[in-house]
Motif scaffolding. Structure first.
Motif, mmCIF file in Angstrom:
data_model
loop_
_atom_site.group_PDB
_atom_site.id
_atom_site.type_symbol
_atom_site.label_atom_id
_atom_site.label_comp_id
_atom_site.label_asym_id
_atom_site.label_seq_id
_atom_site.Cartn_x
_atom_site.Cartn_y
_atom_site.Cartn_z
ATOM 1 N N LYS A 48 0.820 -1.222 0.000
ATOM 2 C CA LYS A 48 0.000 0.000 0.000
ATOM 3 C C LYS A 48 0.852 1.270 0.000
ATOM 4 O O LYS A 48 0.567 2.221 -0.742
ATOM 5 C CB LYS A 48 -0.927 0.010 1.213
ATOM 6 C CG LYS A 48 -1.968 -1.090 1.257
ATOM 7 C CD LYS A 48 -3.058 -0.907 0.238
ATOM 8 C CE LYS A 48 -4.182 -1.924 0.454
ATOM 9 N NZ LYS A 48 -5.246 -1.804 -0.559
ATOM 10 N N ASP A 49 1.877 1.310 0.812
ATOM 11 C CA ASP A 49 2.697 2.518 0.905
ATOM 12 C C ASP A 49 3.463 2.757 -0.393
ATOM 13 O O ASP A 49 3.565 3.893 -0.874
ATOM 14 C CB ASP A 49 3.665 2.414 2.078
ATOM 15 C CG ASP A 49 2.954 2.426 3.423
ATOM 16 O OD1 ASP A 49 1.790 2.882 3.464
ATOM 17 O OD2 ASP A 49 3.549 1.979 4.416
ATOM 18 N N THR A 78 -9.959 2.103 6.976
ATOM 19 C CA THR A 78 -8.789 1.245 6.820
ATOM 20 C C THR A 78 -7.541 1.950 7.352
ATOM 21 O O THR A 78 -7.528 3.174 7.513
ATOM 22 C CB THR A 78 -8.568 0.888 5.340
ATOM 23 O OG1 THR A 78 -8.147 2.073 4.628
ATOM 24 C CG2 THR A 78 -9.838 0.338 4.715
ATOM 25 N N PRO A 79 -6.463 1.214 7.562
ATOM 26 C CA PRO A 79 -5.217 1.853 8.038
ATOM 27 C C PRO A 79 -4.586 2.798 7.021
ATOM 28 O O PRO A 79 -3.721 3.599 7.383
ATOM 29 C CB PRO A 79 -4.291 0.658 8.304
ATOM 30 C CG PRO A 79 -5.192 -0.519 8.461
ATOM 31 C CD PRO A 79 -6.360 -0.252 7.569
ATOM 32 N N TRP A 80 -5.006 2.714 5.741
ATOM 33 C CA TRP A 80 -4.359 3.491 4.688
ATOM 34 C C TRP A 80 -5.225 4.635 4.162
ATOM 35 O O TRP A 80 -4.769 5.457 3.395
ATOM 36 C CB TRP A 80 -4.016 2.567 3.517
ATOM 37 C CG TRP A 80 -3.442 1.274 3.959
ATOM 38 C CD1 TRP A 80 -2.161 1.039 4.378
ATOM 39 C CD2 TRP A 80 -4.136 0.027 4.083
ATOM 40 N NE1 TRP A 80 -2.006 -0.278 4.742
ATOM 41 C CE2 TRP A 80 -3.203 -0.932 4.569
ATOM 42 C CE3 TRP A 80 -5.443 -0.393 3.816
ATOM 43 C CZ2 TRP A 80 -3.560 -2.266 4.802
ATOM 44 C CZ3 TRP A 80 -5.791 -1.714 4.043
ATOM 45 C CH2 TRP A 80 -4.864 -2.635 4.529
#
Length: 297
Positions: A48-49, A78-80
């Motif tokens: 993702k990053d 979500t975390p992103w």
């Protein structure tokens, strides 16, 4: 803030994984109307990053010509999601695609952030329609477009997620899906936004893909989302106005523009009765055909 109304072709809308740098580069040469630079479903959690950084760089570098650039972010829960949205706001693409939109509030929260950051009105919001609540709230979600500050320009049907969430089968002809698809078409048309169909999952089934494109055309979709570049050419062909239809539309428009027909609601053209609404429908068809021709040059 106001958004300028524009007509642009959205026949072929290709998902490109943001984690695949080679795919992002290749996309600059594809004969596609719009590219969804994806940070969500097409990207594994551990990438993702990297995907976010690569999409940021790709949009900044440009080189995509007239292709519409859309960034699909991860959801806010979500975390992103927060980092994705911050990047997309800073990148200022043609549109930001929001997943799992289920109510107008989902759009309004993001639109507020865009407006607070003074992002130009040319950056629109697109809404993934892929939850049961989205189907029940389709009209209310589409009605957000009545407020230009909300920036809503397009529905994207997420048929895979919709099948998962509703347990409806994805079968040839999509009979279980048709009520929802047509509900979203009606909502989109009621409030003047575009709508593109869901993906076709089987790459090697050319006949099945062609049939589903034709279904989308018959339903009134503006185009279709795609999962592979090989689907672009047949999709463009299916959703492009036919030459005979363009010629007929131009003929109707020309007849209604004659001084003697200025006050008439219906006239006869080549032995057929046509109404002024047919000229209005023809004007949009011609505008789309002209936009396709301009994009191809």
């Amino acid at each position: 803030m106001t958004r300028e109304a524009s007509i642009r072709p959205r026949r072929s809308v290709l998902y490109m994984p943001g984690s695949n740098a080679r795919a992002l580069e290749k996309a600059r040469a594809l004969d596609v109307d719009a590219l969804i630079l994806d940070l969500e479903d097409a990207v594994a959690p551990d990438a993702k990053d990297i995907a976010r950084d690569q999409v940021r760089a790709a949009v900044a570098a440009g080189g995509y010509g007239s292709r519409e650039l859309v960034i699909r972010v991860n959801g806010p829960a979500t975390p992103w999601g927060a980092a994705d949205l911050d990047m997309a706001i800073a990148a200022r693409p043609d549109a930001i695609l929001l997943p799992k939109v289920s109510s107008p509030a989902d759009l309004e929260r993001v639109a507020h952030k865009l407006n607070a950051a003074r992002v130009p009105a040319r950056t629109a919001l697109w809404a993934m329609m892929e939850t049961p609540l989205a189907m029940l709230n389709a009209a209310a979600i589409a009605a957000s477009a009545a407020n230009p500050e909300t920036r809503l320009a397009c529905f994207v049907m997420g048929t895979n997620d919709l099948a998962k969430e509703t347990r409806a089968a994805l079968v040839p002809g999509r009979a279980p899906m048709r009520p929802w698809l047509m509900t979203c078409v009606a909502a989109a048309r009621a409030y003047g936004i575009d709508i593109v169909d869901g993906v076709y999952n089987t790459l090697d089934d050319e006949a099945g893909f062609a049939a589903e494109c034709q279904e989308g055309v018959e339903m009134g979709m503006d185009g279709k989302t795609l999962i592979h570049p090989r689907q672009v050419a047949p999709c463009n062909a299916a959703f492009s106005p036919a030459d005979k239809d363009i010629a007929w539309a131009r003929r109707i428009i020309a007849e209604f523009e004659k001084p003697e027909n200025a006050s008439k609601g219906a006239i006869q053209v080549e032995g057929r009765m046509v109404e002024r609404l047919h000229a209005q429908m023809g004007a949009r068809l011609v505008a789309i055909a002209d936009a396709i021709a301009a994009r191809s040059r």
